[in-house]
Design an enzyme around this catalytic site. Structure first.
Site, mmCIF file in Angstrom:
data_model
loop_
_atom_site.group_PDB
_atom_site.id
_atom_site.type_symbol
_atom_site.label_atom_id
_atom_site.label_comp_id
_atom_site.label_asym_id
_atom_site.label_seq_id
_atom_site.Cartn_x
_atom_site.Cartn_y
_atom_site.Cartn_z
ATOM 1 C CG ASP A 55 2.870 -0.886 9.985
ATOM 2 O OD1 ASP A 55 2.923 0.017 10.831
ATOM 3 O OD2 ASP A 55 3.278 -2.043 10.177
ATOM 4 N N GLY A 56 -0.204 0.023 6.764
ATOM 5 C CA GLY A 56 -0.696 0.385 5.440
ATOM 6 C C GLY A 56 -1.494 1.679 5.504
ATOM 7 C CG ASP A 157 12.536 -12.223 -8.788
ATOM 8 O OD1 ASP A 157 12.835 -12.746 -9.882
ATOM 9 O OD2 ASP A 157 11.916 -12.830 -7.886
HETATM 10 P P1 NAP Z 1 0.356 -5.209 3.346
HETATM 11 O O1 NAP Z 1 0.258 -6.274 2.331
HETATM 12 O O2 NAP Z 1 -0.625 -5.163 4.443
HETATM 13 O O3 NAP Z 1 1.852 -5.176 3.987
HETATM 14 C C1 NAP Z 1 2.518 -6.322 4.333
HETATM 15 C C2 NAP Z 1 2.891 -6.274 5.796
HETATM 16 O O4 NAP Z 1 3.960 -5.337 6.003
HETATM 17 C C3 NAP Z 1 1.755 -5.857 6.732
HETATM 18 O O5 NAP Z 1 1.737 -6.728 7.852
HETATM 19 C C4 NAP Z 1 2.159 -4.447 7.153
HETATM 20 O O6 NAP Z 1 1.678 -4.095 8.458
HETATM 21 C C5 NAP Z 1 3.672 -4.590 7.186
HETATM 22 N N1 NAP Z 1 4.440 -3.356 7.128
HETATM 23 C C6 NAP Z 1 4.252 -2.262 6.331
HETATM 24 N N2 NAP Z 1 5.203 -1.352 6.581
HETATM 25 C C7 NAP Z 1 6.002 -1.862 7.549
HETATM 26 C C8 NAP Z 1 7.167 -1.375 8.227
HETATM 27 N N3 NAP Z 1 7.706 -0.211 7.920
HETATM 28 N N4 NAP Z 1 7.740 -2.173 9.159
HETATM 29 C C9 NAP Z 1 7.222 -3.394 9.432
HETATM 30 N N5 NAP Z 1 6.141 -3.899 8.832
HETATM 31 C C10 NAP Z 1 5.541 -3.137 7.893
HETATM 32 O O7 NAP Z 1 0.399 -3.821 2.540
HETATM 33 P P2 NAP Z 1 0.467 -2.378 3.158
HETATM 34 O O8 NAP Z 1 -0.026 -2.416 4.560
HETATM 35 O O9 NAP Z 1 -0.146 -1.470 2.152
HETATM 36 O O10 NAP Z 1 2.043 -2.085 3.203
HETATM 37 C C11 NAP Z 1 2.804 -1.843 2.043
HETATM 38 C C12 NAP Z 1 4.160 -2.422 2.309
HETATM 39 O O11 NAP Z 1 4.107 -3.834 2.215
HETATM 40 C C13 NAP Z 1 5.225 -2.053 1.304
HETATM 41 O O12 NAP Z 1 5.759 -0.784 1.550
HETATM 42 C C14 NAP Z 1 6.227 -3.180 1.504
HETATM 43 O O13 NAP Z 1 7.236 -2.821 2.445
HETATM 44 C C15 NAP Z 1 5.423 -4.306 2.104
HETATM 45 N N6 NAP Z 1 5.530 -5.500 1.256
HETATM 46 C C16 NAP Z 1 6.132 -6.593 1.796
HETATM 47 C C17 NAP Z 1 6.352 -7.716 1.022
HETATM 48 C C18 NAP Z 1 7.052 -8.865 1.657
HETATM 49 O O14 NAP Z 1 7.392 -8.784 2.836
HETATM 50 N N7 NAP Z 1 7.313 -9.941 0.934
HETATM 51 C C19 NAP Z 1 5.937 -7.747 -0.301
HETATM 52 C C20 NAP Z 1 5.307 -6.631 -0.833
HETATM 53 C C21 NAP Z 1 5.116 -5.488 -0.037
HETATM 54 P P3 NAP Z 1 0.075 -3.880 8.723
HETATM 55 O O15 NAP Z 1 -0.450 -5.284 8.855
HETATM 56 O O16 NAP Z 1 0.014 -3.145 10.020
HETATM 57 O O17 NAP Z 1 -0.482 -3.119 7.548
HETATM 58 MN MN MN Z 2 -1.529 -3.575 5.638
#
Ligand code: NAP
Ligand code: MN
Length: 271
Positions: A55-56, A157
């Site tokens: 997704d990233g 937060d």
């Molecule tokens: P990452 O640290 O790899 O993302 C965290 C997880 O979120 C990864 O497993 C990613 O999938 C998954 N993800 C991203 N978009 C998603 C969606 N629309 N639906 C379901 N899962 C999703 O960082 P990244 O891959 O650059 O993604 C950035 C996103 O991380 C941000 O947009 C935010 O939504 C999310 N994030 C989540 C948290 C949390 O849950 N506590 C905190 C900060 C950011 P992949 O493993 O396939 O990359």
């Molecule tokens: Mn990711």
């Protein structure tokens, strides 16, 4: 879709881990055999963007190529890959269906933030979400307005403004609801909201129709302690006075090969 039949260009975007590189060479080989042109450099005249990774990788490709009109399809070599419909082992099937035009085009709604500081104003676009947080882990104090109506004085937060597509990401981990992608909405989800005799913040999410603007104003004495996080990228501005969130008319198109995909994906990736 209208294709230029003599010159069918497909951009293949991939990240540098070894499963992605391997998938890239297998995929491009097969596409070239079918007569497609795979340019070395991203081509704005392409009919399709294939993004290999998780997704990233999909999120970064959209930002890097400036929210293109070219439809996307993802091949998952990542961890979760919620956006990434195709598995590397199903590439043949995918190419077959793509050539036969056996797919639907799905629109992904975005979130737009109109940011105003004392010096300037400009726009930011997010695919998953835009988060308003405090710098250096401080509590943020935010006034939240919906359609000009004051809703709450938020303390905690931060606040996530999530798109439907982003509802399964940070929003979901923070207790927000899953919103079906075709619902043109924004979801306001609090991050550790303080609800006490000192402060009152809504403890749950609010889902707002896409036509209605959401405005967040930092309390003036905290206007320099705000951080904006767009799809995981941090941005810091000085003298922030106001941020208004809307659903822009611009969308991202994505191929969908299976109408049951969303629900099956939800079950297999979250349960
Ligand atoms: P990452 O640290 O790899 O993302 C965290 C997880 O979120 C990864 O497993 C990613 O999938 C998954 N993800 C991203 N978009 C998603 C969606 N629309 N639906 C379901 N899962 C999703 O960082 P990244 O891959 O650059 O993604 C950035 C996103 O991380 C941000 O947009 C935010 O939504 C999310 N994030 C989540 C948290 C949390 O849950 N506590 C905190 C900060 C950011 P992949 O493993 O396939 O990359
Ligand atoms: Mn990711």
């Amino acid at each position: 879709m209208v294709h230029n039949r003599d010159k069918r260009i497909i951009n293949v975007i991939y990240n540098y881990n070894s499963p992605s590189k391997k998938t890239y060479s297998i995929l491009t080989e097969k596409l070239k055999k079918k007569g497609f042109i795979i340019p070395e450099k991203y081509d704005e005249k392409a009919e399709l963007n294939i993004c290999i990774g998780g997704d990233g990788a999909f999120l970064r490709a959209i930002h890097r190529f400036n929210f293109p009109n070219i439809p996307f399809i993802g091949i998952n070599t990542g961890h979760l890959g919620f956006f990434q419909e195709i598995l590397p082992e199903n590439i043949d099937d995918f190419i077959e269906k793509y050539i036969n035009e056996d797919y639907m085009i799905e629109e992904i709604f975005l979130v737009k933030a109109s940011v105003t500081t004392k010096e300037k104003s400009f726009q930011l676009y997010g695919v998953n979400e835009i988060v308003i947080k405090g710098i250096r882990s401080k509590v943020v104090h935010l006034e939240v307005f919906i359609d000009g109506n004051h809703l709450e004085s938020f303390c905690g937060d931060g606040i996530i403004i999530s798109t439907p597509a982003g509802s399964t990401a940070y929003n979901f981990s923070s207790g927000g609801s899953i919103i079906y992608p075709s619902l043109k909405t924004l979801q306001i989800t609090p991050l550790s909201p303080i609800s006490s005799r000192a402060y009152r913040s809504l403890p749950n999410s609010t889902v707002v129709p896409g036509e209605i603007p959401i405005t967040i104003k930092p309390e003036y004495r905290y206007e320099n302690s705000i951080l904006i996080v767009v799809d995981g990228f941090e941005i810091k501005y000085d003298n922030l006075t106001e941020i208004t969130f809307t659903v822009p008319s611009k969308t991202i198109s994505r191929l969908n090969f299976d109408k049951n995909m969303y629900w099956n994906n939800l079950k297999s990736k979250f349960l």
